[in-house]
Design an enzyme around this catalytic site. Structure first.
Site, PDB file in Angstrom:
ATOM      1  N   LYS A  53       0.833  -1.211   0.000  1.00 34.24           N
ATOM      2  CA  LYS A  53       0.000   0.000   0.000  1.00 34.24           C
ATOM      3  C   LYS A  53       0.867   1.259   0.000  1.00 34.24           C
ATOM      4  O   LYS A  53       0.613   2.198  -0.761  1.00 34.24           O
ATOM      5  CB  LYS A  53      -0.931   0.003   1.220  1.00 34.24           C
ATOM      6  N   GLN A  97      -4.298  -0.689   9.711  1.00 32.98           N
ATOM      7  CA  GLN A  97      -4.284  -2.070   9.192  1.00 32.98           C
ATOM      8  C   GLN A  97      -4.875  -3.035  10.229  1.00 32.98           C
ATOM      9  O   GLN A  97      -4.453  -3.054  11.380  1.00 32.98           O
ATOM     10  CB  GLN A  97      -2.843  -2.471   8.844  1.00 32.98           C
ATOM     11  N   ASP A 120     -10.746   3.526   4.058  1.00 36.80           N
ATOM     12  CA  ASP A 120     -11.172   2.116   4.070  1.00 36.80           C
ATOM     13  C   ASP A 120     -12.695   2.005   3.986  1.00 36.80           C
ATOM     14  O   ASP A 120     -13.234   0.913   3.780  1.00 36.80           O
ATOM     15  CB  ASP A 120     -10.677   1.416   5.349  1.00 36.80           C
TER      16      ASP A 120
END
Length: 299
Positions: A53, A97, A120
């Protein structure tokens, strides 16, 4: 002939569009899109995801920041870091994460991220906007957004008259995917482990989306001839044919037999997977445009 969707190719086209939008924003408004990724502990899979990422963010021309915290980080310390990123005007996207180490409670952390920086798409405000059909001001969870982009590439923007079945009802994927399909005028059924006669429900689908986490559960006889099959599962199974102790990745759909029935299908790996990071980058540049008060690019 069955069409196998190349998710890597579609993802690459999204990344090119993100680069163009990032560059234009910097030229027009002097704003560089910023993404902060936070990882706690030393889970190898999580570190692998975060590295890819961060690398992709740099490739897109973002300001890319990674916070790697020790496993013993407290809830308060993590919350304090998220708060500081919320207040940093150079950061437009914040990603924590998951999964977090067992002693940390992820839900309050996710909900503490400012909705306009929640790239997200997991904040209840963004989930609520999607549920009420507001796709213009919220941020959509990356994997369903990527899967939906693949569906749109095949069927166009308007899914009127098409039956869609989503197998799986998770907050992460199943529910937002169903909302996206509904928003595009499909007639949507959300099926799951408690659904009676799941194969016959699946067979009604012009668009069948499998997200159950059960390797190769969806068989050929579950699929309506000529359907589009989107396989979101990523499962590792033993592959003794490759040697002792070897494994391979498979989806939730029995790909070989399903390919004989479906008109269009996504492979695993190389289907929906590459789309997730691409849509994360898209969400970040969308958030940066909104923060700068500029027209939002469409992907």
């Amino acid at each position: 002939m069955t069409t196998v969707i190349d998710g890597k190719q579609v993802a690459a086209s999204v990344i090119e569009a993100v680069k163009t939008a990032t560059s234009a924003l910097e030229t027009d408004a002097g704003v560089k899109a910023g993404l902060a990724v936070v990882i706690v502990g030393d889970d190898p899979a999580s570190h692998s995801y975060v590295t890819s990422k961060s690398r992709m963010a740099k490739e897109c021309g973002f300001k890319s920041i990674q916070h790697t915290l020790p496993a013993e980080t407290t809830q308060e310390e993590l919350a304090k870091l998220v708060q500081s990123l919320n207040e940093d005007p150079s950061i437009h996207g914040i990603l924590v994460q998951l999964p977090l180490p067992k002693h940390l409670n992820s839900e309050p952390i996710i909900q503490s991220i400012r909705p306009d920086k929640d790239v997200d798409g997991l904040h209840v405000v963004n989930a609520g906007k999607l549920a009420t059909g507001d796709l213009a001001t919220g941020l959509i969870s990356c994997t369903p957004a990527g899967a939906m982009l693949l569906v749109r590439r095949i069927h166009g923007e308007d899914l009127s008259g098409l039956n869609a079945v989503v197998i799986g009802r998770s907050n992460l994927f199943g529910k937002p995917m169903a909302q996206l399909l509904l928003n595009a005028n499909a007639t949507v059924t959300t099926a799951h482990s408690r659904t009676k006669d799941l194969p016959s429900v699946a067979r009604t689908a012009d668009i069948l989306v499998a997200a159950v986490g059960q390797p190769q559960m969806v068989k050929a006889e579950w699929i309506k001839p000529g359907a589009t099959v989107i396989d979101v599962g990523i499962n590792r199974i033993a592959a003794p044919e490759r040697g002792e102790g070897k494994s391979r990745l498979v989806g939730d759909v029995a790909f070989a037999e399903a390919s004989d029935v479906a008109a269009v299908i996504t492979p695993v790996p190389g289907g929906v997977g590459p789309m997730t990071i691409a849509m994360l980058m898209a969400n970040t540049v969308i958030a940066a445009h909104r923060a700068a008060g500029k027209p939002v690019p469409k992907f």
